[in-house]
Design a protein around this motif. Structure first.
Motif, PDB file in Angstrom:
ATOM      1  N   LEU A  51       0.849   3.097  31.746  1.00  0.00           N
ATOM      2  CA  LEU A  51      -0.145   3.935  32.402  1.00  0.00           C
ATOM      3  C   LEU A  51       0.131   3.954  33.891  1.00  0.00           C
ATOM      4  CD1 LEU A  51      -3.262   2.642  30.463  1.00  0.00           C
ATOM      5  CD2 LEU A  51      -1.946   4.719  30.039  1.00  0.00           C
ATOM      6  N   PRO A  77     -10.257  -6.790  29.329  1.00  0.00           N
ATOM      7  CA  PRO A  77     -10.379  -8.188  28.877  1.00  0.00           C
ATOM      8  C   PRO A  77      -9.549  -9.144  29.741  1.00  0.00           C
ATOM      9  CG  PRO A  77      -9.844  -6.724  27.045  1.00  0.00           C
ATOM     10  CD  PRO A  77      -9.694  -5.917  28.292  1.00  0.00           C
ATOM     11  N   ALA A  78      -8.285  -8.751  30.015  1.00  0.00           N
ATOM     12  CA  ALA A  78      -7.425  -9.627  30.820  1.00  0.00           C
ATOM     13  C   ALA A  78      -8.007  -9.810  32.217  1.00  0.00           C
ATOM     14  CB  ALA A  78      -6.012  -9.048  30.903  1.00  0.00           C
ATOM     15  N   PHE A 123      -9.793   0.365  30.808  1.00  0.00           N
ATOM     16  CA  PHE A 123     -10.158  -0.062  29.457  1.00  0.00           C
ATOM     17  C   PHE A 123      -9.146  -1.075  28.922  1.00  0.00           C
ATOM     18  CE2 PHE A 123      -9.374   0.465  24.911  1.00  0.00           C
ATOM     19  CZ  PHE A 123     -10.600   0.065  24.397  1.00  0.00           C
ATOM     20  N   PHE A 124      -7.844  -0.768  29.134  1.00  0.00           N
ATOM     21  CA  PHE A 124      -6.806  -1.635  28.578  1.00  0.00           C
ATOM     22  C   PHE A 124      -6.721  -2.994  29.274  1.00  0.00           C
ATOM     23  CE2 PHE A 124      -5.092   2.007  26.289  1.00  0.00           C
ATOM     24  CZ  PHE A 124      -4.614   1.410  25.148  1.00  0.00           C
ATOM     25  N   ILE A 125      -6.978  -3.035  30.585  1.00  0.00           N
ATOM     26  CA  ILE A 125      -6.859  -4.352  31.232  1.00  0.00           C
ATOM     27  C   ILE A 125      -8.203  -5.071  31.343  1.00  0.00           C
ATOM     28  CG2 ILE A 125      -4.783  -3.836  32.595  1.00  0.00           C
ATOM     29  CD1 ILE A 125      -6.677  -3.794  35.029  1.00  0.00           C
ATOM     30  N   ILE A 134      -8.532   4.986  31.576  1.00  0.00           N
ATOM     31  CA  ILE A 134      -8.016   4.373  30.349  1.00  0.00           C
ATOM     32  C   ILE A 134      -7.325   3.039  30.670  1.00  0.00           C
ATOM     33  CG2 ILE A 134      -5.870   5.721  30.407  1.00  0.00           C
ATOM     34  CD1 ILE A 134      -7.654   4.897  27.184  1.00  0.00           C
ATOM     35  N   ALA A 135      -6.696   2.965  31.852  1.00  0.00           N
ATOM     36  CA  ALA A 135      -6.047   1.707  32.256  1.00  0.00           C
ATOM     37  C   ALA A 135      -7.081   0.605  32.396  1.00  0.00           C
ATOM     38  CB  ALA A 135      -5.289   1.894  33.560  1.00  0.00           C
ATOM     39  N   MET A 158      -2.575  -5.532  25.460  1.00  0.00           N
ATOM     40  CA  MET A 158      -3.315  -4.388  26.010  1.00  0.00           C
ATOM     41  C   MET A 158      -3.020  -4.253  27.503  1.00  0.00           C
ATOM     42  SD  MET A 158      -7.048  -4.636  24.169  1.00  0.00           S
ATOM     43  CE  MET A 158      -7.794  -3.394  25.210  1.00  0.00           C
ATOM     44  N   PHE A 185      -8.577 -14.663  27.046  1.00  0.00           N
ATOM     45  CA  PHE A 185      -8.465 -13.290  27.529  1.00  0.00           C
ATOM     46  C   PHE A 185      -7.096 -12.912  28.057  1.00  0.00           C
ATOM     47  CE2 PHE A 185     -12.957 -14.424  27.955  1.00  0.00           C
ATOM     48  CZ  PHE A 185     -13.487 -13.458  27.133  1.00  0.00           C
ATOM     49  N   MET A 186      -6.320 -13.867  28.461  1.00  0.00           N
ATOM     50  CA  MET A 186      -5.001 -13.509  28.948  1.00  0.00           C
ATOM     51  C   MET A 186      -4.112 -14.740  29.045  1.00  0.00           C
ATOM     52  SD  MET A 186      -5.386 -13.228  33.070  1.00  0.00           S
ATOM     53  CE  MET A 186      -3.769 -13.574  33.630  1.00  0.00           C
TER      54      MET A 186
END
Lengths: 307, 318
Positions: free
Chosen positions: A128, B44-45, B40-42, B37-38, A120, A177-178
């Motif tokens: 993006l 968790p990381a 949202f995507f990052i 949206i970015a 993700m 998480f990563m």
């Protein structure tokens, strides 16, 4: 060996070197190296199938000394304490089924979590456009340089403060998480992936979430599989963190269990066949993965991305 | 503070790279405020990054200035831990012992791996052989350690039987102060040499074949080819391999923890094992954290040298 001096076919000349002595010597050295890499594992198998009492008198016998499956029974907790002690074990209870299960859980959960969330993040870094993207990416990359022990001490405190010591959650959380390497690797792959299908889908009104799940992830199946394999093996071999936060019997992973088993060994005469049986049990899943996917693993080694 | 620097860098970056020759596909441009949206995507990381890297790094540094026994609250003591470390003979011993370990690994592993890579490049490129050489690397440190603990056993280990058969005296690989660290280093070399060889092998494959053909036509001897062509062109990969080996082996812990436990006496009390003992056996978390900071600084210096090294060699094959 023909074709010694054929200027017209320089390629063949290079491949078929004429000096057979030199080639034979090269092969001999390579075979020696392969033997040094592989034969110790044979010795583990041979010892695990032996009886402790006979090891000393058969120290150089290539076959198991007094063939016996007792060592495996001992490792899986299937022998009574008296039986185990009679065969040279410590008599303390040990159950590698439990450790095996814990290792499988720990390695699978962290691999799946880290890869999914890393994919993700890699999508956000590759596809993006947002302010601060490159700076955040560099910061993520920098974490690859941080030594494990530097963050392990405070992370231990955090898990302790959260009351998660000796829980599966506490064990997996820091890895979940990563993985900086996975983000780096997948971002690189996404950047090299053709955008045409994604752009067409975008024109049809597909949202990023759908594009990620239905186009990007399926297209990245091959590198994800390689990455999953490498991550899983790495997690399977992890020792320091599980030693810190999951050192109670019901949550030990194999590496930690092995250490405990070794430490229990009666001084004077260690339970060698038991220890080697335990070592083999811990190594076996990786050996199986290696037999199934060895080519994939071997071909993934290289500095392709760096030069 | 970091945020402003970061966002400034990012803005400069966007300004530099914003128009990326995709004028024909306008929707990428229309979307260029992808921040929401970015995020949202990052998310968790980012959560993992902040919780398990950034905050611990800050907290670890803070703890290194405190006295903390895991009970009660950390107590600020300024640089007292560092002052004590400077006078701690066990710390200097750990540094020396770790240095010895790293040095043996760097030299032995690189030389053996280079030899293996050259041999593979010359006669054997099969995946099977490469796979066999990689096998030890896939095993856990703990497994490698226990395997060799058995093979090298003083009483009935097979290696000592061979040594005796050669008419030499038995070696107490784990039990003597002189051998404890070399033994650990040999185990690590055994585990890593195949992997390192494969990295160097990949580097060799990247050297254009024509260069060798020309050298061959010019009548260069194999030794000349090695010295004048292969090694100089391989230098960036060799440098990288040496540094990766150094960074990896500085952090040795697993094999020591399951075999010698720092002994005999202090012969194998390497830095990370000493940190572990201070923090967890002696519950001196502040002292352990200060030691960890020092290890981090050492690694950062090595990494810095690595970058210098590699940049200096970048143009070799271009």
């Amino acid at each position: 060996m023909t074709a010694t001096n054929h200027p017209a076919r320089p390629r063949l000349q290079r491949i078929r070197k004429p000096m057979t002595v030199r080639r034979a010597l090269s092969w001999a050295l390579i075979i020696l190296a392969v033997a040094a890499s592989v034969l110790p594992f044979y010795w583990v198998i041979r010892t695990s199938l032996s009886t402790n009492g006979s090891l000393a008198s058969n120290a150089t016998n290539l076959l198991p000394a007094d063939f016996n499956l007792g060592a495996f029974k001992r490792v899986f907790g299937l022998q009574s304490a008296e039986e185990a002690m009679a065969e040279g074990g410590s008599g303390a209870h040990i159950d590698f089924w439990l450790y095996l299960r814990n290792s499988v859980l720990f390695a699978s959960i962290t691999t799946v979590g880290a890869l999914f969330f890393s994919a993700m993040a890699a999508y956000a870094f590759a596809r993006l456009r947002w302010k601060g993207r490159n700076a955040v990416f560099s910061l993520f990359l920098a974490t690859m340089m941080v030594p494990g022990i530097f963050t392990a001490l405070p992370n231990f405190l955090l898990i302790k403060n959260l009351g998660l010591l000796n829980t599966l959650l506490g064990l997996v959380l820091p890895y979940l998480f990563m993985s900086p390497f996975a983000i780096f690797f997948l971002r690189q792959f996404f950047l090299n992936m053709s955008r045409e299908v994604e752009e067409a889908a975008m024109l049809d009104g597909a949202k990023h979430l759908r594009i990620f799940f239905q186009i990007v992830l399926p297209n990245a199946a091959a590198p994800l599989a390689t990455l999953a394999l490498l991550t899983f093996i790495g997690q399977w071999n992890e020792y320091f963190w599980p030693l810190l936060v999951a050192n109670q019997d019901d949550l030990r992973v194999l590496t930690v269990g092995l250490g405990v088993f070794k430490a229990q060994a009666p001084q004077g005469a260690p339970d060698w066949s038991g220890l080697m049986a335990a070592t083999l049990v811990s190594a076996l899943p990786i050996l199986l993965l290696f037999i199934a996917f060895g080519k994939k693993i071997v071909n993934s080694i290289g500095f392709s991305g760096i030069k | 503070m970091t945020t402003t620097a970061a966002s400034r860098a990012a803005r400069a970056d966007t300004a530099l790279h914003a128009p990326p020759g995709r004028a024909g596909k306008p929707f990428w441009r229309r979307n260029h405020g992808d921040l929401r949206i970015a995020l949202f995507f990052i998310a968790p990381a980012l959560l993992g990054f902040v919780t398990f890297y950034v905050v611990p790094a800050v907290r670890g540094t803070y703890l290194s200035f405190t006295e903390y026994s895991l009970l009660g609250e950390p107590e600020w003591v300024g640089g007292a831990n560092y002052a004590a470390i400077a006078k701690d003979p066990l710390f200097w011993n750990a540094l020396a012992v770790t240095g010895e370990y790293v040095l043996i690994n760097m030299v032995l592993q690189t030389v053996l791996a280079l030899g293996l890579a050259l041999l593979m490049h010359r006669v054997a490129k099969s995946t099977l052989i490469r796979g066999a050489l990689l096998l030890p690397y896939l095993m856990a440190n703990v497994i490698a350690a226990l395997l060799w603990f058995w093979l090298l056993d003083y009483q009935i280990g097979i290696v000592n039987h061979f040594i005796e058969a050669l008419g030499l005296p038995r070696v107490a690989f784990f039990g003597s102060e002189a051998w404890a660290i070399p033994t650990q280093a040999l185990i690590n070399t055994w585990r890593h040499v195949g992997y390192t060889a494969l990295l160097l092998f990949a580097g060799l494959q990247a050297i254009p074949r024509q260069i060798y053909e020309v050298a061959d036509l010019d009548g260069a001897s194999p030794f000349q080819t090695l010295r004048r062509i292969t090694l100089p062109l391989l230098r960036p990969v060799i440098a990288l391999v040496v540094i990766v080996t150094a960074i990896g082996s500085i952090q040795i812990f697993d094999t020591v923890a399951v075999t010698t436990q720092g002994g005999p006496v202090n012969a194998s009390r390497v830095l990370q094992f000493y940190i572990y003992q201070k923090a967890f056996t002696e519950s001196d978390f502040g002292y352990g954290s200060a030691l960890a900071v020092i290890l981090f600084v050492i690694l950062a210096v090595v990494a810095f040298v690595q970058m210098k090294f590699l940049r200096g060699n970048e143009s070799d094959l271009d």
